[in-house]
Design a protein around this motif. Structure first.
Motif, PDB file in Angstrom:
ATOM      1  N   PRO A  64       0.951  -1.444   0.009  1.00 30.89           N
ATOM      2  CA  PRO A  64       0.155  -0.015   0.230  1.00 30.89           C
ATOM      3  C   PRO A  64       0.900   1.665   0.189  1.00 30.89           C
ATOM      4  CG  PRO A  64      -0.067  -0.685   2.366  1.00 30.89           C
ATOM      5  CD  PRO A  64       0.785  -1.883   1.280  1.00 30.89           C
ATOM      6  N   GLU A  65       2.629   1.205  -0.069  1.00 29.68           N
ATOM      7  CA  GLU A  65       3.454   2.065   0.424  1.00 29.68           C
ATOM      8  C   GLU A  65       3.618   3.176  -1.034  1.00 29.68           C
ATOM      9  OE1 GLU A  65       5.516   1.901   3.928  1.00 29.68           O
ATOM     10  OE2 GLU A  65       3.857   0.890   4.777  1.00 29.68           O
ATOM     11  N   GLU A  66       4.137   4.111  -1.290  1.00 31.41           N
ATOM     12  CA  GLU A  66       4.877   4.356  -2.787  1.00 31.41           C
ATOM     13  C   GLU A  66       6.138   4.758  -1.902  1.00 31.41           C
ATOM     14  OE1 GLU A  66       3.385   8.587  -3.315  1.00 31.41           O
ATOM     15  OE2 GLU A  66       4.416   8.208  -5.204  1.00 31.41           O
ATOM     16  N   LYS A  67       6.714   4.168  -2.566  1.00 31.37           N
ATOM     17  CA  LYS A  67       8.122   3.900  -2.002  1.00 31.37           C
ATOM     18  C   LYS A  67       8.963   4.354  -2.302  1.00 31.37           C
ATOM     19  CE  LYS A  67       7.110  -0.216  -0.742  1.00 31.37           C
ATOM     20  NZ  LYS A  67       7.155  -0.533   0.894  1.00 31.37           N
ATOM     21  N   ARG A  68      10.225   5.296  -1.904  1.00 37.49           N
ATOM     22  CA  ARG A  68      10.880   5.629  -2.221  1.00 37.49           C
ATOM     23  C   ARG A  68      12.342   4.901  -3.228  1.00 37.49           C
ATOM     24  NH1 ARG A  68      12.379  10.300   1.898  1.00 37.49           N
ATOM     25  NH2 ARG A  68      10.145  10.824   2.604  1.00 37.49           N
ATOM     26  N   THR A  69      12.084   3.996  -3.780  1.00 36.15           N
ATOM     27  CA  THR A  69      13.311   3.632  -4.145  1.00 36.15           C
ATOM     28  C   THR A  69      12.382   2.242  -4.993  1.00 36.15           C
ATOM     29  OG1 THR A  69      15.221   3.808  -3.001  1.00 36.15           O
ATOM     30  CG2 THR A  69      15.098   1.729  -4.338  1.00 36.15           C
ATOM     31  N   CYS A  70      12.573   2.177  -6.143  1.00 39.30           N
ATOM     32  CA  CYS A  70      11.792   0.844  -6.505  1.00 39.30           C
ATOM     33  C   CYS A  70      12.239  -0.545  -6.415  1.00 39.30           C
ATOM     34  CB  CYS A  70      11.228   0.644  -8.614  1.00 39.30           C
ATOM     35  SG  CYS A  70      11.146  -0.547  -9.325  1.00 39.30           S
ATOM     36  N   LYS A  71      11.928  -1.697  -5.696  1.00 37.61           N
ATOM     37  CA  LYS A  71      12.776  -2.866  -5.394  1.00 37.61           C
ATOM     38  C   LYS A  71      12.618  -3.670  -6.517  1.00 37.61           C
ATOM     39  CE  LYS A  71       9.842  -3.145  -1.171  1.00 37.61           C
ATOM     40  NZ  LYS A  71       8.799  -4.961  -0.244  1.00 37.61           N
ATOM     41  N   ARG A  72      11.836  -3.227  -7.728  1.00 40.00           N
ATOM     42  CA  ARG A  72      12.562  -3.634  -8.285  1.00 40.00           C
ATOM     43  C   ARG A  72      13.645  -3.891 -10.159  1.00 40.00           C
ATOM     44  NH1 ARG A  72       8.560  -5.308 -13.239  1.00 40.00           N
ATOM     45  NH2 ARG A  72       7.168  -6.768 -11.589  1.00 40.00           N
ATOM     46  N   CYS A  73      14.050  -2.050 -10.023  1.00 38.44           N
ATOM     47  CA  CYS A  73      14.136  -1.915 -10.936  1.00 38.44           C
ATOM     48  C   CYS A  73      15.970  -0.915 -10.150  1.00 38.44           C
ATOM     49  CB  CYS A  73      14.151  -1.030 -12.268  1.00 38.44           C
ATOM     50  SG  CYS A  73      13.044   0.834 -11.696  1.00 38.44           S
ATOM     51  N   ASP A 130      15.643   2.166  -8.552  1.00 40.45           N
ATOM     52  CA  ASP A 130      15.376   3.416  -9.001  1.00 40.45           C
ATOM     53  C   ASP A 130      15.161   4.064  -8.048  1.00 40.45           C
ATOM     54  OD1 ASP A 130      15.690   5.880 -10.982  1.00 40.45           O
ATOM     55  OD2 ASP A 130      13.229   5.408 -11.391  1.00 40.45           O
ATOM     56  N   ALA A 131      16.221   4.743  -7.835  1.00 40.10           N
ATOM     57  CA  ALA A 131      16.032   6.050  -7.093  1.00 40.10           C
ATOM     58  C   ALA A 131      16.729   7.392  -6.675  1.00 40.10           C
ATOM     59  CB  ALA A 131      16.401   5.490  -5.339  1.00 40.10           C
ATOM     60  N   PRO A 132      15.885   8.656  -6.983  1.00 45.96           N
ATOM     61  CA  PRO A 132      14.392   8.298  -5.930  1.00 45.96           C
ATOM     62  C   PRO A 132      13.560   7.703  -7.316  1.00 45.96           C
ATOM     63  CG  PRO A 132      15.146  10.580  -6.603  1.00 45.96           C
ATOM     64  CD  PRO A 132      16.144   9.950  -7.008  1.00 45.96           C
ATOM     65  N   ALA A 133      11.991   7.341  -7.239  1.00 45.12           N
ATOM     66  CA  ALA A 133      11.760   5.910  -8.269  1.00 45.12           C
ATOM     67  C   ALA A 133      11.249   7.387  -8.514  1.00 45.12           C
ATOM     68  CB  ALA A 133      11.417   4.998  -7.496  1.00 45.12           C
ATOM     69  N   ASP A 134       9.864   7.354  -9.617  1.00 50.33           N
ATOM     70  CA  ASP A 134       9.316   8.459 -10.007  1.00 50.33           C
ATOM     71  C   ASP A 134       7.685   6.911 -10.053  1.00 50.33           C
ATOM     72  OD1 ASP A 134       7.354  10.186 -11.387  1.00 50.33           O
ATOM     73  OD2 ASP A 134       7.814  10.231 -12.754  1.00 50.33           O
ATOM     74  N   PHE A 135       7.043   7.228  -9.002  1.00 51.25           N
ATOM     75  CA  PHE A 135       5.454   6.513  -9.033  1.00 51.25           C
ATOM     76  C   PHE A 135       3.954   6.796  -9.088  1.00 51.25           C
ATOM     77  CE2 PHE A 135       8.404   3.975  -6.176  1.00 51.25           C
ATOM     78  CZ  PHE A 135       8.498   2.741  -6.779  1.00 51.25           C
ATOM     79  N   GLU A 136       3.169   6.717  -9.829  1.00 48.30           N
ATOM     80  CA  GLU A 136       2.271   6.908 -10.208  1.00 48.30           C
ATOM     81  C   GLU A 136       0.940   6.695  -9.486  1.00 48.30           C
ATOM     82  OE1 GLU A 136      -0.278   7.201 -14.529  1.00 48.30           O
ATOM     83  OE2 GLU A 136       1.931   8.425 -13.894  1.00 48.30           O
ATOM     84  N   ALA A 137       0.223   7.205  -9.059  1.00 47.17           N
ATOM     85  CA  ALA A 137      -0.675   6.592  -8.890  1.00 47.17           C
ATOM     86  C   ALA A 137      -1.833   6.300  -9.417  1.00 47.17           C
ATOM     87  CB  ALA A 137      -1.400   8.058  -7.220  1.00 47.17           C
ATOM     88  N   VAL A 138      -2.263   4.450  -9.631  1.00 44.71           N
ATOM     89  CA  VAL A 138      -2.652   4.021  -9.953  1.00 44.71           C
ATOM     90  C   VAL A 138      -4.289   3.651  -9.550  1.00 44.71           C
ATOM     91  CG1 VAL A 138      -0.850   3.181 -11.536  1.00 44.71           C
ATOM     92  CG2 VAL A 138      -1.415   1.892  -9.695  1.00 44.71           C
ATOM     93  N   GLN A 139      -5.338   2.972  -9.706  1.00 43.25           N
ATOM     94  CA  GLN A 139      -6.615   2.349  -8.723  1.00 43.25           C
ATOM     95  C   GLN A 139      -6.863   0.915  -8.806  1.00 43.25           C
ATOM     96  OE1 GLN A 139      -9.020   4.297  -6.814  1.00 43.25           O
ATOM     97  NE2 GLN A 139      -9.193   1.470  -6.639  1.00 43.25           N
ATOM     98  N   LEU A 140      -6.310  -0.157  -8.054  1.00 43.44           N
ATOM     99  CA  LEU A 140      -6.104  -0.998  -8.474  1.00 43.44           C
ATOM    100  C   LEU A 140      -8.317  -1.586  -8.331  1.00 43.44           C
ATOM    101  CD1 LEU A 140      -3.779  -1.979  -5.929  1.00 43.44           C
ATOM    102  CD2 LEU A 140      -3.382  -1.774  -8.109  1.00 43.44           C
ATOM    103  N   ALA A 141      -7.980  -2.537  -9.204  1.00 45.30           N
ATOM    104  CA  ALA A 141      -9.503  -3.350  -8.758  1.00 45.30           C
ATOM    105  C   ALA A 141     -10.144  -4.631  -7.848  1.00 45.30           C
ATOM    106  CB  ALA A 141      -9.099  -4.819  -9.861  1.00 45.30           C
ATOM    107  N   GLU A 142     -11.043  -4.196  -7.097  1.00 44.44           N
ATOM    108  CA  GLU A 142     -11.589  -4.990  -6.291  1.00 44.44           C
ATOM    109  C   GLU A 142     -11.426  -6.482  -5.838  1.00 44.44           C
ATOM    110  OE1 GLU A 142     -15.212  -3.141  -4.541  1.00 44.44           O
ATOM    111  OE2 GLU A 142     -14.490  -1.201  -4.657  1.00 44.44           O
ATOM    112  N   ARG A 143     -11.221  -6.745  -6.495  1.00 43.40           N
ATOM    113  CA  ARG A 143     -11.364  -8.576  -6.859  1.00 43.40           C
ATOM    114  C   ARG A 143     -10.044  -8.761  -7.551  1.00 43.40           C
ATOM    115  NH1 ARG A 143     -16.932 -11.449  -8.215  1.00 43.40           N
ATOM    116  NH2 ARG A 143     -18.019  -9.903  -6.912  1.00 43.40           N
ATOM    117  N   GLY A 144      -9.463  -9.781  -6.521  1.00 41.48           N
ATOM    118  CA  GLY A 144      -8.524 -10.766  -7.306  1.00 41.48           C
ATOM    119  C   GLY A 144      -8.040 -11.973  -7.374  1.00 41.48           C
ATOM    120  N   THR A 145      -6.599 -12.243  -7.465  1.00 42.76           N
ATOM    121  CA  THR A 145      -6.917 -13.703  -7.483  1.00 42.76           C
ATOM    122  C   THR A 145      -5.388 -14.158  -5.912  1.00 42.76           C
ATOM    123  OG1 THR A 145      -4.997 -13.593  -9.268  1.00 42.76           O
ATOM    124  CG2 THR A 145      -7.343 -14.825  -9.426  1.00 42.76           C
ATOM    125  N   VAL A 146      -5.574 -15.367  -5.407  1.00 41.38           N
ATOM    126  CA  VAL A 146      -5.141 -15.540  -4.441  1.00 41.38           C
ATOM    127  C   VAL A 146      -3.814 -16.463  -5.478  1.00 41.38           C
ATOM    128  CG1 VAL A 146      -4.569 -17.849  -2.140  1.00 41.38           C
ATOM    129  CG2 VAL A 146      -6.820 -16.130  -2.888  1.00 41.38           C
TER     130      VAL A 146
END
Length: 143
Positions: A30-39, A41-57
């Motif tokens: 749920p948190e906006e990070k300063r550093t991207c865990k995958r690539c 990138d720091a400081p990372a440029d994050f954009e807010a995105v709406q997530l769906a209410e349904r997902g899969t386990v």
């Protein structure tokens, strides 16, 4: 920014807002990070995105041995939540399952997010995200 964590993360916790790295597409929730865990990138440029209410386990565990005041068995899961737009990568969210029988639960099971009281500290409720098998997916199909 300081202040109680509840106030800092209320917007993304209650509205399923994730943060997509603009360099590699990884979605933090749920948190906006300063550093991207995958690539990295720091400081990372994050954009807010709406997530769906349904997902899969993606994976789950069933906790059996907990302190006496905590109900067992207690399933918890990592859930893949796609972006509401259908584009981009899904976020991974961790949460308790509620209103779900263990026989309904498996890797790949569809669940929906529900914002519920997790527990009370005696003065106020502590709320968090929980997941449940959608009622329409249950035997009998009641919605």
């Amino acid at each position: 920014m300081s202040g109680p964590r509840y106030e800092r993360t209320k917007r993304q916790d209650q509205r399923l807002v994730g943060f997509e790295c603009q360099s590699c597409g990884w979605v933090s929730f749920p948190e906006e990070k300063r550093t991207c865990k995958r690539c990295g990138d720091a400081p990372a440029d994050f954009e807010a995105v709406q997530l769906a209410e349904r997902g899969t386990v993606e994976t789950f565990v069933v906790q059996q041995y907990l302190p006496e005041d905590i109900e067992t068995p207690q399933p918890v899961a990592v859930v893949s939540l796609p972006q509401a737009s259908g584009a981009g990568e899904a976020a991974r969210a961790y949460g308790l399952l509620t209103e779900t029988h263990l026989a309904e639960l498996d890797v790949g099971t569809e669940v929906e997010a529900r914002f519920r009281e997790l527990f009370s500290d005696g003065r106020r409720p502590i709320n968090s995200l929980k997941f449940a098998v959608p009622r329409a997916s249950k035997a009998g199909g009641e919605e």
